[in-house]
Design a protein around this motif. Sequence first.
Motif, PDB file in Angstrom:
ATOM      1  N   PRO A  71       0.830  -1.210   0.000  1.00 56.67           N
ATOM      2  CA  PRO A  71       0.000   0.000   0.000  1.00 56.67           C
ATOM      3  C   PRO A  71       0.866   1.263   0.000  1.00 56.67           C
ATOM      4  O   PRO A  71       1.935   1.289   0.624  1.00 56.67           O
ATOM      5  CB  PRO A  71      -0.805  -0.139   1.292  1.00 56.67           C
ATOM      6  N   TRP A  72       0.402   2.298  -0.685  1.00 53.76           N
ATOM      7  CA  TRP A  72       1.227   3.465  -0.972  1.00 53.76           C
ATOM      8  C   TRP A  72       1.757   4.159   0.281  1.00 53.76           C
ATOM      9  O   TRP A  72       2.924   4.524   0.359  1.00 53.76           O
ATOM     10  CB  TRP A  72       0.437   4.430  -1.834  1.00 53.76           C
ATOM     11  N   ARG A  73       0.915   4.347   1.277  1.00 57.75           N
ATOM     12  CA  ARG A  73       1.380   5.012   2.493  1.00 57.75           C
ATOM     13  C   ARG A  73       2.448   4.181   3.207  1.00 57.75           C
ATOM     14  O   ARG A  73       3.405   4.723   3.761  1.00 57.75           O
ATOM     15  CB  ARG A  73       0.202   5.296   3.423  1.00 57.75           C
ATOM     16  N   ARG A  74       2.284   2.881   3.204  1.00 63.17           N
ATOM     17  CA  ARG A  74       3.276   2.013   3.830  1.00 63.17           C
ATOM     18  C   ARG A  74       4.593   2.078   3.078  1.00 63.17           C
ATOM     19  O   ARG A  74       5.671   2.101   3.691  1.00 63.17           O
ATOM     20  CB  ARG A  74       2.765   0.571   3.882  1.00 63.17           C
ATOM     21  N   ALA A  75       4.536   2.095   1.761  1.00 66.23           N
ATOM     22  CA  ALA A  75       5.763   2.173   0.960  1.00 66.23           C
ATOM     23  C   ALA A  75       6.530   3.450   1.286  1.00 66.23           C
ATOM     24  O   ALA A  75       7.758   3.430   1.460  1.00 66.23           O
ATOM     25  CB  ALA A  75       5.417   2.120  -0.530  1.00 66.23           C
ATOM     26  N   GLN A  76       5.815   4.566   1.380  1.00 66.65           N
ATOM     27  CA  GLN A  76       6.464   5.832   1.726  1.00 66.65           C
ATOM     28  C   GLN A  76       7.108   5.756   3.104  1.00 66.65           C
ATOM     29  O   GLN A  76       8.239   6.218   3.310  1.00 66.65           O
ATOM     30  CB  GLN A  76       5.445   6.963   1.678  1.00 66.65           C
ATOM     31  N   SER A  77       6.389   5.175   4.051  1.00 65.01           N
ATOM     32  CA  SER A  77       6.893   5.059   5.414  1.00 65.01           C
ATOM     33  C   SER A  77       8.137   4.174   5.478  1.00 65.01           C
ATOM     34  O   SER A  77       9.083   4.464   6.230  1.00 65.01           O
ATOM     35  CB  SER A  77       5.804   4.494   6.330  1.00 65.01           C
ATOM     36  N   MET A  78       8.163   3.097   4.703  1.00 66.00           N
ATOM     37  CA  MET A  78       9.315   2.193   4.701  1.00 66.00           C
ATOM     38  C   MET A  78      10.583   2.919   4.272  1.00 66.00           C
ATOM     39  O   MET A  78      11.664   2.734   4.861  1.00 66.00           O
ATOM     40  CB  MET A  78       9.051   0.994   3.776  1.00 66.00           C
ATOM     41  N   VAL A  79      10.463   3.747   3.234  1.00 62.57           N
ATOM     42  CA  VAL A  79      11.640   4.481   2.760  1.00 62.57           C
ATOM     43  C   VAL A  79      12.001   5.591   3.736  1.00 62.57           C
ATOM     44  O   VAL A  79      13.182   5.819   4.033  1.00 62.57           O
ATOM     45  CB  VAL A  79      11.393   5.042   1.341  1.00 62.57           C
ATOM     46  N   GLU A  80      11.009   6.275   4.254  1.00 64.71           N
ATOM     47  CA  GLU A  80      11.268   7.328   5.238  1.00 64.71           C
ATOM     48  C   GLU A  80      12.043   6.788   6.435  1.00 64.71           C
ATOM     49  O   GLU A  80      12.964   7.453   6.958  1.00 64.71           O
ATOM     50  CB  GLU A  80       9.942   7.933   5.710  1.00 64.71           C
ATOM     51  N   ARG A  81      11.717   5.583   6.885  1.00 63.86           N
ATOM     52  CA  ARG A  81      12.353   4.982   8.062  1.00 63.86           C
ATOM     53  C   ARG A  81      13.645   4.236   7.734  1.00 63.86           C
ATOM     54  O   ARG A  81      14.290   3.691   8.627  1.00 63.86           O
ATOM     55  CB  ARG A  81      11.366   4.021   8.737  1.00 63.86           C
ATOM     56  N   GLY A  82      14.001   4.175   6.450  1.00 62.03           N
ATOM     57  CA  GLY A  82      15.203   3.451   6.078  1.00 62.03           C
ATOM     58  C   GLY A  82      15.022   1.952   6.018  1.00 62.03           C
ATOM     59  O   GLY A  82      15.995   1.205   5.961  1.00 62.03           O
ATOM     60  N   GLN A  83      13.759   1.486   6.021  1.00 66.48           N
ATOM     61  CA  GLN A  83      13.477   0.058   5.920  1.00 66.48           C
ATOM     62  C   GLN A  83      13.518  -0.413   4.467  1.00 66.48           C
ATOM     63  O   GLN A  83      13.527  -1.609   4.191  1.00 66.48           O
ATOM     64  CB  GLN A  83      12.110  -0.243   6.530  1.00 66.48           C
ATOM     65  N   ALA A  84      13.507   0.523   3.538  1.00 66.39           N
ATOM     66  CA  ALA A  84      13.683   0.255   2.111  1.00 66.39           C
ATOM     67  C   ALA A  84      14.573   1.362   1.565  1.00 66.39           C
ATOM     68  O   ALA A  84      14.691   2.441   2.159  1.00 66.39           O
ATOM     69  CB  ALA A  84      12.342   0.215   1.376  1.00 66.39           C
TER      70      ALA A  84
END
Length: 258
Positions: A71-84
């Motif tokens: 999901p788009w919000r999760r994808a953004q959060s993953m990159v923001e947190r350095g998880q992706a």
Amino acid sequence: MASNNTLIRLILLTLVCLGFPVKAQELLAVGTHFSQIFEQQSNGEYTGLGVDILNRFAKQQQVTIHYQITPWRRAQSMVERGQADILIGPYVSEERQKRLAFSAQPFYRDEIVFYARVNSPTSWDGSYASINRLRIGKMQGWSYGYLFTERTKELTINEFTDLKSGIERLSRGDLDLLATNVRNTQAVLAQIKIPQAITPILPTIDIQDGFMAFPKSTQFQALKQNFDHFMQHMIQSGELATLAKERGVTIPNSTLTD
């Protein structure tokens, strides 16, 4: 796969903190389903212009890129947190720039428009005052540009987590207008049946360019810089234009070569 990437990232971070120069050999690129930009086929293969670009980048950098649709919000959060490591396809907004580091150059362009039912005239003339009594739908987590965001704060907006639901609600008459982009919407319309036809109407809401984005922390700066250099070469060589034409994707004028 996500847990393996997390472990690798923790190991690399530990080495960096100890003063050892390292280069990540595996990267995780995430995003949501964007027609022609980032898709997953029934056989599990990832395709689209974003994947075409990143696969070539991986080859040049001698790294492996894994992909994940979420999901788009999760994808953004993953990159923001350095998880992706890489977010595929976001539009730029002031709020997103506080959380993400965007590539220097975009790699595609979208027209943002209102869709309406074919047999239902609307009053949209480019002025938001002309639609202040209409039922309007938009996609959750999407950026529609500064003007749309500001002018619709006082309007009644229905948000949808998936485009198919918004299209079906508009077709049934539960909405008067649906704010979306032409590329994604036409792809969904080609796959589903709806009670009443819908069509994009003029004038356009905005033009938005799509980028790659990276975590803002310093450990990802080299990755972004390497990608920016790589993209500049793709633009100058005409390779980006060739790939975009093959995918049927519009690219910004700034990325066209003479």
